[in-house]
Design a protein around this motif. Sequence first.
Motif, PDB file in Angstrom:
ATOM      1  N   LEU A  30     -73.088 -25.100   9.331  1.00 41.86           N
ATOM      2  CA  LEU A  30     -73.368 -26.366  10.010  1.00 41.86           C
ATOM      3  C   LEU A  30     -72.196 -26.844  10.836  1.00 41.86           C
ATOM      4  O   LEU A  30     -72.379 -27.421  11.912  1.00 41.86           O
ATOM      5  CB  LEU A  30     -73.760 -27.427   8.976  1.00 41.86           C
ATOM      6  N   MET A  31     -70.949 -26.579  10.381  1.00 41.14           N
ATOM      7  CA  MET A  31     -69.783 -27.019  11.123  1.00 41.14           C
ATOM      8  C   MET A  31     -69.701 -26.331  12.480  1.00 41.14           C
ATOM      9  O   MET A  31     -69.279 -26.906  13.461  1.00 41.14           O
ATOM     10  CB  MET A  31     -68.517 -26.743  10.294  1.00 41.14           C
ATOM     11  N   TRP A  32     -70.146 -25.072  12.534  1.00 39.25           N
ATOM     12  CA  TRP A  32     -70.107 -24.342  13.809  1.00 39.25           C
ATOM     13  C   TRP A  32     -71.213 -24.798  14.744  1.00 39.25           C
ATOM     14  O   TRP A  32     -71.038 -24.836  15.955  1.00 39.25           O
ATOM     15  CB  TRP A  32     -70.257 -22.841  13.540  1.00 39.25           C
ATOM     16  N   ILE A  33     -72.352 -25.164  14.203  1.00 46.18           N
ATOM     17  CA  ILE A  33     -73.469 -25.568  15.055  1.00 46.18           C
ATOM     18  C   ILE A  33     -73.243 -26.973  15.602  1.00 46.18           C
ATOM     19  O   ILE A  33     -73.571 -27.267  16.747  1.00 46.18           O
ATOM     20  CB  ILE A  33     -74.775 -25.509  14.243  1.00 46.18           C
ATOM     21  N   ASN A  34     -72.659 -27.847  14.832  1.00 40.75           N
ATOM     22  CA  ASN A  34     -72.408 -29.228  15.245  1.00 40.75           C
ATOM     23  C   ASN A  34     -70.911 -29.515  15.147  1.00 40.75           C
ATOM     24  O   ASN A  34     -70.441 -30.105  14.171  1.00 40.75           O
ATOM     25  CB  ASN A  34     -73.175 -30.213  14.346  1.00 40.75           C
ATOM     26  N   PRO A  35     -70.125 -29.088  16.111  1.00 40.07           N
ATOM     27  CA  PRO A  35     -68.675 -29.327  16.043  1.00 40.07           C
ATOM     28  C   PRO A  35     -68.374 -30.816  16.111  1.00 40.07           C
ATOM     29  O   PRO A  35     -69.076 -31.587  16.766  1.00 40.07           O
ATOM     30  CB  PRO A  35     -68.139 -28.591  17.276  1.00 40.07           C
ATOM     31  N   ASP A  36     -67.316 -31.218  15.415  1.00 42.52           N
ATOM     32  CA  ASP A  36     -66.977 -32.633  15.355  1.00 42.52           C
ATOM     33  C   ASP A  36     -65.918 -33.016  16.384  1.00 42.52           C
ATOM     34  O   ASP A  36     -65.284 -34.065  16.274  1.00 42.52           O
ATOM     35  CB  ASP A  36     -66.477 -33.002  13.943  1.00 42.52           C
ATOM     36  N   TYR A  37     -65.683 -32.152  17.376  1.00 41.35           N
ATOM     37  CA  TYR A  37     -64.715 -32.504  18.414  1.00 41.35           C
ATOM     38  C   TYR A  37     -65.432 -32.463  19.754  1.00 41.35           C
ATOM     39  O   TYR A  37     -66.441 -31.789  19.925  1.00 41.35           O
ATOM     40  CB  TYR A  37     -63.533 -31.536  18.420  1.00 41.35           C
ATOM     41  N   SER A  38     -64.922 -33.206  20.714  1.00 40.42           N
ATOM     42  CA  SER A  38     -65.499 -33.211  22.063  1.00 40.42           C
ATOM     43  C   SER A  38     -64.399 -32.837  23.050  1.00 40.42           C
ATOM     44  O   SER A  38     -63.316 -33.418  23.027  1.00 40.42           O
ATOM     45  CB  SER A  38     -66.056 -34.604  22.402  1.00 40.42           C
ATOM     46  N   PRO A  39     -64.635 -31.862  23.883  1.00 39.12           N
ATOM     47  CA  PRO A  39     -63.592 -31.450  24.831  1.00 39.12           C
ATOM     48  C   PRO A  39     -63.358 -32.508  25.886  1.00 39.12           C
ATOM     49  O   PRO A  39     -64.237 -33.314  26.222  1.00 39.12           O
ATOM     50  CB  PRO A  39     -64.179 -30.169  25.456  1.00 39.12           C
ATOM     51  N   HIS A  40     -62.143 -32.501  26.432  1.00 39.89           N
ATOM     52  CA  HIS A  40     -61.766 -33.453  27.484  1.00 39.89           C
ATOM     53  C   HIS A  40     -61.440 -32.684  28.760  1.00 39.89           C
ATOM     54  O   HIS A  40     -60.967 -31.547  28.712  1.00 39.89           O
ATOM     55  CB  HIS A  40     -60.564 -34.290  27.055  1.00 39.89           C
ATOM     56  N   LEU A  41     -61.687 -33.318  29.878  1.00 37.51           N
ATOM     57  CA  LEU A  41     -61.363 -32.700  31.158  1.00 37.51           C
ATOM     58  C   LEU A  41     -59.856 -32.721  31.375  1.00 37.51           C
ATOM     59  O   LEU A  41     -59.172 -33.700  31.047  1.00 37.51           O
ATOM     60  CB  LEU A  41     -62.057 -33.445  32.299  1.00 37.51           C
ATOM     61  N   LEU A  42     -59.337 -31.621  31.935  1.00 38.04           N
ATOM     62  CA  LEU A  42     -57.922 -31.533  32.292  1.00 38.04           C
ATOM     63  C   LEU A  42     -57.813 -31.640  33.800  1.00 38.04           C
ATOM     64  O   LEU A  42     -58.355 -30.811  34.532  1.00 38.04           O
ATOM     65  CB  LEU A  42     -57.323 -30.201  31.795  1.00 38.04           C
ATOM     66  N   TRP A  43     -57.112 -32.651  34.250  1.00 39.02           N
ATOM     67  CA  TRP A  43     -57.006 -32.895  35.685  1.00 39.02           C
ATOM     68  C   TRP A  43     -55.788 -32.184  36.258  1.00 39.02           C
ATOM     69  O   TRP A  43     -54.735 -32.121  35.637  1.00 39.02           O
ATOM     70  CB  TRP A  43     -56.909 -34.394  35.965  1.00 39.02           C
ATOM     71  N   GLU A  44     -55.954 -31.661  37.455  1.00 40.57           N
ATOM     72  CA  GLU A  44     -54.840 -31.063  38.194  1.00 40.57           C
ATOM     73  C   GLU A  44     -54.108 -32.184  38.914  1.00 40.57           C
ATOM     74  O   GLU A  44     -54.595 -32.739  39.905  1.00 40.57           O
ATOM     75  CB  GLU A  44     -55.375 -30.023  39.204  1.00 40.57           C
ATOM     76  N   THR A  45     -52.921 -32.523  38.396  1.00 39.04           N
ATOM     77  CA  THR A  45     -52.197 -33.671  38.964  1.00 39.04           C
ATOM     78  C   THR A  45     -51.680 -33.403  40.362  1.00 39.04           C
ATOM     79  O   THR A  45     -51.435 -34.322  41.136  1.00 39.04           O
ATOM     80  CB  THR A  45     -51.017 -34.024  38.048  1.00 39.04           C
ATOM     81  N   GLY A  46     -51.492 -32.128  40.693  1.00 41.39           N
ATOM     82  CA  GLY A  46     -50.958 -31.829  42.023  1.00 41.39           C
ATOM     83  C   GLY A  46     -52.029 -31.657  43.075  1.00 41.39           C
ATOM     84  O   GLY A  46     -51.714 -31.324  44.225  1.00 41.39           O
ATOM     85  N   LEU A  47     -53.304 -31.899  42.708  1.00 38.10           N
ATOM     86  CA  LEU A  47     -54.390 -31.704  43.661  1.00 38.10           C
ATOM     87  C   LEU A  47     -54.330 -32.759  44.762  1.00 38.10           C
ATOM     88  O   LEU A  47     -54.103 -33.941  44.499  1.00 38.10           O
ATOM     89  CB  LEU A  47     -55.727 -31.791  42.919  1.00 38.10           C
TER      90      LEU A  47
END
Length: 449
Positions: free
Chosen positions: A250-267
């Motif tokens: 169940l832990m693999w099917i419903n992970p308890d973390y949410s990914p965050h976007l990584l911004w390119e600061t030099g863009l």
Amino acid sequence: MASGSVLNNQELEALLAILNVSDEPLETVASDFHRTFTRNDYFKLGCAICMMLLDQLLTQSQRIVAFSILCELYRNEVSNPFLSFFLEALENSRDVCEKQFLKDLLTHNTSYRESVRKSAAHLIHETEERGVTDVEVPDLSALRQLHNERTPAVPCLRAAGVRPVVPDPCDADGADLRMIGLGLASLNGLSGEATAAGDGTGQSQPPAPTEPLSRDEMSLHTAGSLTLLGFEPSFMRLPPPMLEVSDAELMWINPDYSPHLLWETGLCQDNSKGAEVRELMSKAFKGPLIPTQQQQVLAELEADSRLVYHCGLTPQKLPDLVENNPMIAIECLLKLMSSSQLNEYLSALVNMDMSLHSMEVVNRLTTAVDLPTEFIHLYISNCISSCENIKDKYMQNRLVRLVCVFLQSLIRNKIINVQDLFIEVQAFCIEFSRIREAAGLFRLLKTLE
């Protein structure tokens, strides 16, 4: 021609022009075929000929020419990919002349070599004069077995496929195409016997046309059929059964973390500084920069070390930069010490003409970073060789003084181990002992013994 057709209109017209030649020897027709088409097109042309034969689109003489060409395509090869087609045609054909020709072709007897020296019309005329009504088919099972062993196996689904186009026996006006000999070819081969032609009528196979078809007629009645594509049975793939989920999963099917976007600061940052550096560097390759421009380039390189990879500097342009702006060359090489192209830049530095600026660059580099020992030794050897080969005495004396001062600096700063080059440097000092700096270098060598 329809999409997916193996031949375009030009190729079809050229092929029909060759198949229509019934009054010239077959070997001459085969030679014309080889001159008209390239070897890379032989297989697709052979496939197109087979389809025309299957669909009964060729006259009696055209069929003889077609079989002759199919044989000549791979005459010098170990096996002919259309051998199974010859075997089926021999077993099912009802034309006596065609059957005799195929028999001679497959048994490789002398009659075939005599046949190809005659025209298709002549062969048909001879057969009619002899009044032959049937041809005995020899046992070719061994030849078929040998062909099957050499031929790669066709996937089951591909082998079960059928031709993609089934011609309608009637045209748009309801006229029976069998009146002009354009019937539906049997899907089972060249047999002209009564078979179910795929339209559900079960009517007999029509005879071959009595007159050759033009390019437009052939294009009309082969539209979509001259193709290697086909309808194949679909492979049924049953969906796998659902597995029961255990508590440990169940832990693999419903992970308890949410990914965050990584911004390119030099863009989208302002790259105008990089453009200015590139423009100044292009001038630096051609001539000395004024002090303010030189300081601007050095400041930009110091502020952003990545600019050295985008300023236009290459190993080929390094000698020009060294001669015109040695301070910028030193700074660029220091920034390139971690580059994968460092050896190429050092090689360009070694192979350039010896000068005060090049020695200044090498001397500054040796005191700032650890350069490869083989590079320093090679540069010293090139300097000594340049002094020995120069003809102008004034320039020779000047370069010898520069080299001696350069070597003394390397020795005193312990950049090099003098014992590694002792013999070569000592010989150099003796050769130019008349010059004060060379004598001083010789005395320094003696103190280090």
